[in-house]
Design a protein around this motif. Structure first.
Motif, PDB file in Angstrom:
ATOM      1  N   ASP A   1       4.279   1.345   1.305  1.00 30.84           N
ATOM      2  CA  ASP A   1       4.135   0.694   2.676  1.00 30.84           C
ATOM      3  C   ASP A   1       3.987  -0.938   2.466  1.00 30.84           C
ATOM      4  O   ASP A   1       2.883  -1.470   2.220  1.00 30.84           O
ATOM      5  CB  ASP A   1       2.693   1.106   3.121  1.00 30.84           C
TER       6      ASP A   1
ATOM      7  N   TRP B   1       5.565   9.346  -2.815  1.00 26.40           N
ATOM      8  CA  TRP B   1       5.350   7.793  -3.117  1.00 26.40           C
ATOM      9  C   TRP B   1       6.102   7.204  -2.145  1.00 26.40           C
ATOM     10  O   TRP B   1       7.351   6.737  -2.643  1.00 26.40           O
ATOM     11  CB  TRP B   1       5.730   7.730  -4.480  1.00 26.40           C
ATOM     12  N   VAL B   2       5.747   7.021  -0.995  1.00 28.29           N
ATOM     13  CA  VAL B   2       6.373   6.040   0.073  1.00 28.29           C
ATOM     14  C   VAL B   2       5.516   4.643   0.029  1.00 28.29           C
ATOM     15  O   VAL B   2       4.510   4.907   0.519  1.00 28.29           O
ATOM     16  CB  VAL B   2       6.645   6.791   1.470  1.00 28.29           C
TER      17      VAL B   2
ATOM     18  N   HIS C   1      -2.569  12.465  -2.100  1.00 34.78           N
ATOM     19  CA  HIS C   1      -3.340  11.506  -2.241  1.00 34.78           C
ATOM     20  C   HIS C   1      -4.851  11.709  -2.226  1.00 34.78           C
ATOM     21  O   HIS C   1      -5.489  11.497  -3.255  1.00 34.78           O
ATOM     22  CB  HIS C   1      -2.952  10.105  -1.724  1.00 34.78           C
TER      23      HIS C   1
ATOM     24  N   TRP D   1       0.893  -1.027   0.101  1.00 31.53           N
ATOM     25  CA  TRP D   1      -0.015   0.042  -0.133  1.00 31.53           C
ATOM     26  C   TRP D   1       0.934   1.241   0.083  1.00 31.53           C
ATOM     27  O   TRP D   1       2.046   1.077   0.111  1.00 31.53           O
ATOM     28  CB  TRP D   1      -0.899  -0.019   1.260  1.00 31.53           C
ATOM     29  N   ILE D   2       0.375   2.319  -0.261  1.00 33.88           N
ATOM     30  CA  ILE D   2       1.217   3.508   0.041  1.00 33.88           C
ATOM     31  C   ILE D   2       0.622   4.385   1.275  1.00 33.88           C
ATOM     32  O   ILE D   2      -0.198   4.459   1.721  1.00 33.88           O
ATOM     33  CB  ILE D   2       1.251   4.565  -1.245  1.00 33.88           C
ATOM     34  N   GLU D   3       1.942   5.019   1.661  1.00 31.34           N
ATOM     35  CA  GLU D   3       1.675   5.921   2.848  1.00 31.34           C
ATOM     36  C   GLU D   3       0.575   6.791   2.235  1.00 31.34           C
ATOM     37  O   GLU D   3       0.777   7.677   1.503  1.00 31.34           O
ATOM     38  CB  GLU D   3       2.920   6.836   3.316  1.00 31.34           C
ATOM     39  N   TRP D   4      -0.647   7.022   3.009  1.00 26.12           N
ATOM     40  CA  TRP D   4      -1.751   7.889   2.452  1.00 26.12           C
ATOM     41  C   TRP D   4      -1.313   9.416   3.035  1.00 26.12           C
ATOM     42  O   TRP D   4      -1.318   9.810   4.128  1.00 26.12           O
ATOM     43  CB  TRP D   4      -3.018   7.600   3.236  1.00 26.12           C
ATOM     44  N   GLU D   5      -1.260  10.033   2.123  1.00 26.89           N
ATOM     45  CA  GLU D   5      -0.820  11.641   2.195  1.00 26.89           C
ATOM     46  C   GLU D   5      -1.726  12.592   1.747  1.00 26.89           C
ATOM     47  O   GLU D   5      -2.664  12.488   0.878  1.00 26.89           O
ATOM     48  CB  GLU D   5       0.596  12.096   2.027  1.00 26.89           C
TER      49      GLU D   5
ATOM     50  N   GLY E   1       2.735  -3.383   8.694  1.00 23.63           N
ATOM     51  CA  GLY E   1       2.569  -2.458   7.518  1.00 23.63           C
ATOM     52  C   GLY E   1       1.720  -3.194   6.331  1.00 23.63           C
ATOM     53  O   GLY E   1       1.297  -4.453   6.356  1.00 23.63           O
TER      54      GLY E   1
END
Lengths: 399, 264, 376
Positions: A249, A246-247, A189, A182-186, A260
């Motif tokens: 997870d 774009w980190v 996004h 998944w990606i870190e939701w920021e 994670g």
């Protein structure tokens, strides 16, 4: 008609009275209705009296006051923040959201799978048609509950996290469920998502305007550049403008379990697989019947007027097929939602499961069941209303 | 219009003007919702009289005869059938349905019952007749309409003309005093119209009181004592077939006649 | 395709009778048309064929070649555990099939539920045959259900009494679905007639009943039956759990069947009602002789489909702890020695459900085709 000057044309039917006689049809109808409604009311009143008496004897206080008490019941997965110290009301809300979570995703996936299977059954390739046929027949002839238990058993008999199956980088399948990257939701996004939603609305508006101009000058205009711009370019631009975060997870094994990533619990996963494959079996038959319902003559007639195949499909065939498909499809969506209540058998905490625990803990049987029924009636009614609205809309488009 | 029935072979009238009239309609009015479909219709039918009702579609002629056995309820005026007034009273309704037979445009035979069972159902359950007696009666009337050999078949196995003849026999099995025909030949292929009309002519010869909605002018000339022309819910003109077809008085009837004559 | 003419020499002029060219009819042509009609189709056929063959081989390995059919001592399941994932442990069925089929019914008396199941099957077969679609069928049903009652309860004819708490397995599934249908069907007819009635109060009651029941899941009705019914009844009046679940299933089935029946009533042409009225038949005579025989015949296929649905849905009683076929299967693997052999048990139970449902569904399809062919 004509010659409206004639006063007799304006006459209205007279009203008639009722005679008090058994030979009068309307009088007879009234007596029957009073009789039957009376019996029903009497039975209900008797049941209510018994219930009141029984509740007094057992010293059960009725009412929904218990909703404000601390639930103390652990819930494994929740879409909102929840701890056992929260109230029963919150717990039940979690349950409703969990039901919706499986119902909404289930309806979408079942429609996709069912449509594929329905078209596959009509495939000219014998092997494809036969396989789809076998799938439909087998899945429809086995109880859903049995299928759910079967899938759950299979998921549970998967290896533990340490020996998890790892088909693709970052994806793990074990008896703890499915783990996805998944990606870190920021904030970026979040904004991109809203731009996407706004793009959908804008696209719809553009389409309407294009239709209007086409009505005016007969020119056909392409929609896809607009779609590309609104739905892809704009969100990407916003995301990039906000720093293009774009980190990843990635799930990773820490000790005995994963950390994670996105988790899909085995309970949810089994319920979803079961509901989707089962309902898709029924949807496939509906889709197939809908396609067959459009007479081949319609294709021929439309192609004879010089329309191209995609136009025929969009303008002639689909509107007719949808008219046949939508009513039974609605009841399948309702069935899937109601069937999600079988979650209680494999320990997914939907509204039925949580309300059931609540009524066992508090002894508020009537309230508990009333809540379950109320929730489902609300969902059923909403889906029916929406589908009726949609059905009426495409019926209009047809004309 | 089929020309199979020659004009001039008029069946002798058996109208009994001395007896009380079979049907009396006085200022009958009916609405479908706000649509006024029968306007002050007044019509007397004497015992033994044969009346043909004609008129353009939507003129209310079907509604008129459906009021006579109360498949439709009139809202104003008076209808008296066989001395019984039609009211909301269910007892009078039962009595009238027993005395009035009806033949429909679309036959309306019961497809799940054999031809004979179609005929015996009402005698057994409404007239409370023993089964054997009802079957004998059924066979008698099936012979009268010339299809006794089809008694054990189901309606679906019969041609349209045969089905309509069964429907006539079925109605006759109730020994009605009055027979109503609602466009009995309109749903038939041309080659089958004659056999049904012949059956109806035969029935007329027995002295049955008949009210018949039809466009078969040949039949009207041969059988009818009186022709009634309806338009927009009213009776516009009535008279003997000769008067009506040869010297129409109103423009509406002239127009109607020219249209149906051109149509054939 | 049509210009490929092999084998048959071209005869000039009159050449009406020719055997079709090999590639137009015959198995080769069939394969070419239905499996390899283009490069996409060919690719799909090959891919699917490969998948099917490899899957089938590994399934046969698991289910038959590497399967273990008996274990020493009846519960030494270590052999099975060693083969986990490689071979099926059918020993669990060998050991537990009597329990799964008949629950805790006294072991020596289990011929009685077995016989009862056969009576049920016989009853279904008789009901499915057109020859028996007469009034006598109702008598056959009453007779068969009475025989089943005697067999299950006993206490007469030298059969020992077996209390209801000991019943379980397949007979419970068959009892719940068959009795459910037998009682729900008349209820459904009355409700369907009521829903089409001109009397507003009666119509509303029927609409309310149907829509309320259809709006909630069966589980909520079963919960109601298990926890709320006891509150409804006066002191001293107690009905056992099985009967309460049965009542819930009847109420549930009644609402769904009523909609099916209503569709049949609506499909009947108006002329049929009018002809019956014109003949002077009363409402009930009209309904019994004209309307229902035709309306019900039209909806037999959807009725059978609805019945398949109930047959499957009876498995939901597992959730309120009634001992039907599925519950028995689930309970069979609770014993520590047999834990972990769920797949085998569910496959076994699934095969039983499948046989019943498949037979019914084939029957309904056949009937539907027949009715379509004879449609006038």
């Amino acid at each position: 008609m004509s010659s409206t000057t004639d006063p007799r044309l304006l006459r209205r039917p007279p009203k008639k009275g009722i005679r008090i006689s058994w030979a009068d049809e309307r009088f007879r109808a009234i007596i029957w209705q009073i009789l039957i409604v009376g019996v029903v009311v009497a039975v209900v009143w008797w049941l209510v009296r018994n219930t009141q008496h029984n509740l007094e004897v057992r010293r059960i206080a009725t009412g929904f006051g218990f909703l404000q008490r601390e639930a103390g019941l652990p819930i494994a997965e929740s879409l909102i923040d929840y701890t056992p110290q929260d109230t029963y009301l919150t717990a039940l809300m979690v349950g409703v959201l969990n039901t919706l979570k499986v119902a909404v995703v289930g309806v979408i996936l079942a429609t996709i799978l069912g449509t594929i299977m329905g078209i596959a059954r009509l495939s000219k390739n014998w092997l494809v048609a036969k396989l789809a046929g076998v799938y439909v027949e087998v899945i429809r002839d086995l109880p859903l509950l049995l299928q759910l238990l079967f899938w759950y058993t299979i998921l549970q008999s998967l290896p533990g996290p340490r020996q998890a199956m790892n088909p693709v980088e970052g994806v793990f399948l074990s008896n703890r469920g499915l783990k996805l990257p998944w990606i870190e939701w920021e904030a970026a996004h979040q904004s991109a998502m809203w731009v996407f939603v706004a793009g959908c609305v804008a696209l719809w508006a553009v389409r309407r305007m294009q239709r209007k101009s086409q009505d005016a000058d007969g020119q056909q205009r392409a929609l896809w550049p607009w779609a590309l711009g609104f739905l892809v370019a704009a969100p990407v631009a916003v995301w990039a403008a906000m720093g293009a975060p774009w980190v990843g997870d990635m799930p990773a094994l820490r000790g005995f379990n994963f950390r994670g990533g996105l988790t899909i619990s085995p309970e949810y996963f089994a319920l979803l697989i079961g509901l989707v494959t089962y309902t898709a079996g029924f949807i496939a038959e509906i889709v197939r019947a809908g396609i067959l319902a459009v007479h081949t003559g319609q294709w021929e007639a439309a192609e004879a007027t010089g329309m191209r195949r995609p136009q025929v499909l969009k303008l002639i065939v689909l509107p007719q097929a949808l008219r046949v498909i939508i009513p039974p499809m609605t009841s399948q969506f309702l069935n899937l939602t109601k069937n999600s209540s079988l979650a209680v058998a494999i320990g997914y905490q939907d509204i039925v499961s949580i309300a059931n625990t609540t009524l066992n803990q508090t002894g508020q049987a009537i309230e508990g069941i009333a809540i379950i029924m109320g929730v489902y009636l609300t969902i059923s009614l909403s889906i029916s209303l929406f589908m009726n609205w949609y059905n009426a809309k495409i019926a209009l488009v047809e004309r | 219009m089929s020309d199979t029935i020659e004009a001039g072979l008029h069946i002798e009238s058996v109208v009994r003007a001395d007896a009380p009239p079979a049907i009396v309609m006085e200022k009958v009015n009916k609405w479908f919702g706000a649509l006024h479909v029968l306007r002050d219709v007044t019509l007397n039918v004497a015992l033994g009289e044969r009346v043909v009702v004609c008129g353009p579609s939507g003129s209310g002629k079907s509604t008129l005869i459906r009021c006579i056995n109360r498949l439709e309820q009139h809202q104003e005026g008076r209808i008296v059938v066989e001395g019984m007034e039609l009211t909301d009273d269910l007892r009078s309704l039962d009595a009238i349905r027993r005395e009035v037979g009806m033949v429909f445009q679309s036959f309306n035979l019961f497809p799940h019952l054999t031809v004979l069972e179609n005929c015996t159902l009402a005698p057994i359950w409404v007239r409370k007749m023993p089964k054997a007696e009802a079957e004998a009666l059924g066979m008698e009337y099936l012979e009268r309409v010339k299809i006794p050999e089809q008694a054990k078949k189901y309606p679906g196995q019969l041609s349209g003309g045969q089905q309509q003849r069964v429907a006539i026999a079925r109605a006759l099995c109730m020994k009605p005093k009055i027979m109503l025909f609602d466009e009995p030949t309109s749903a038939l292929d041309p080659e089958m119209i004659k056999e049904v009309l012949d059956t109806m002519v035969g029935l007329a010869a027995t002295g049955m009181t008949m009210v018949c909605v039809t466009h078969e002018m040949g039949f009207a000339r041969q059988v009818a004592d009186r022709v009634v022309f309806m338009d927009r819910g009213e009776i516009v003109e009535s008279g003997t077939p000769t008067e009506m077809f040869e010297t129409p008085r109103t423009d509406r009837l002239k127009l109607f006649l020219s249209q149906i004559l051109r149509g054939h | 395709m049509s210009d490929i003419t092999l084998g048959t020499p071209a005869v000039p002029l009159a050449a009406p009778e020719r055997t079709p060219p090999v590639l137009v009819a015959g198995p080769l042509a069939w394969a070419r048309q239905n499996l390899f009609s283009g490069w996409i189709s060919t690719a799909v056929t090959l891919a699917l064929g490969y998948l099917i063959i490899t899957r089938a081989i590994s399934f046969i390995d698991w289910a038959f070649l590497n399967a273990i059919w008996v274990v020493p001592g009846g519960n030494q399941t270590q052999v099975c555990r060693d083969m986990k994932g490689i071979g099926a442990c059918w020993a669990v069925i060998t050991e537990k099939h009597r329990f799964i089929l008949f629950g805790t019914y006294p072991y020596d008396e289990q011929w009685r539920p077995a016989l009862a199941c056969l009576v049920f099957v016989g009853l279904y077969i008789v009901s499915a045959m057109r020859r028996f679609w007469r009034k006598e069928l109702a008598l056959i049903w009453v007779g068969a259900l009475a025989i089943i009652g005697v067999l299950m309860w006993g206490g007469v004819l030298g059969l020992s009494f077996v209390p209801q708490e000991r019943w379980g397995g397949l007979p419970i599934t068959l009892i719940l679905s068959t009795f459910g249908l037998a009682f729900a069907f008349p209820l459904a007819i009355m409700v369907a007639l009521g829903r089409r009635s001109k009397m507003p109060a009666i119509k509303m009651l029927c609409v309310l009943y149907v829509e309320l029941i259809r709006g909630v899941p069966l589980i909520s009705l079963l919960f109601m039956a298990s926890v709320m019914f006891p509150l409804f009844l006066p002191d001293g009046m107690n009905i056992d759990k099985l009967l309460r679940a049965q009542v819930a299933i009847i109420l549930f089935a009644g609402a769904y069947l009523a909609e099916v029946v209503r569709a049949g009533l609506q499909a009947l042409p108006k002329g049929q009602y009018e002809a019956a009225d014109a003949m002077g038949l009363s409402y009930w005579q009209k309904t019994a002789f004209i309307v229902l025989p035709q309306a019900l015949k039209m909806v037999i296929p959807p009725l059978v489909n609805t019945f398949i649905g109930f047959f499957k849905d009876t498995s939901l009683v597992l959730i309120i702890g009634i001992f039907d076929l599925l519950t028995a299967g689930k309970t069979a693997i609770v014993e520590p020695a047999w834990q972990g052999f769920g797949i085998e048990v569910y496959v076994f139970v699934g095969v039983i459900y499948f046989i019943f449902c498949y037979a019914m569904s084939k029957y309904s399809q056949g009937l539907e085709a027949e009715l379509n062919n004879r449609r006038r």
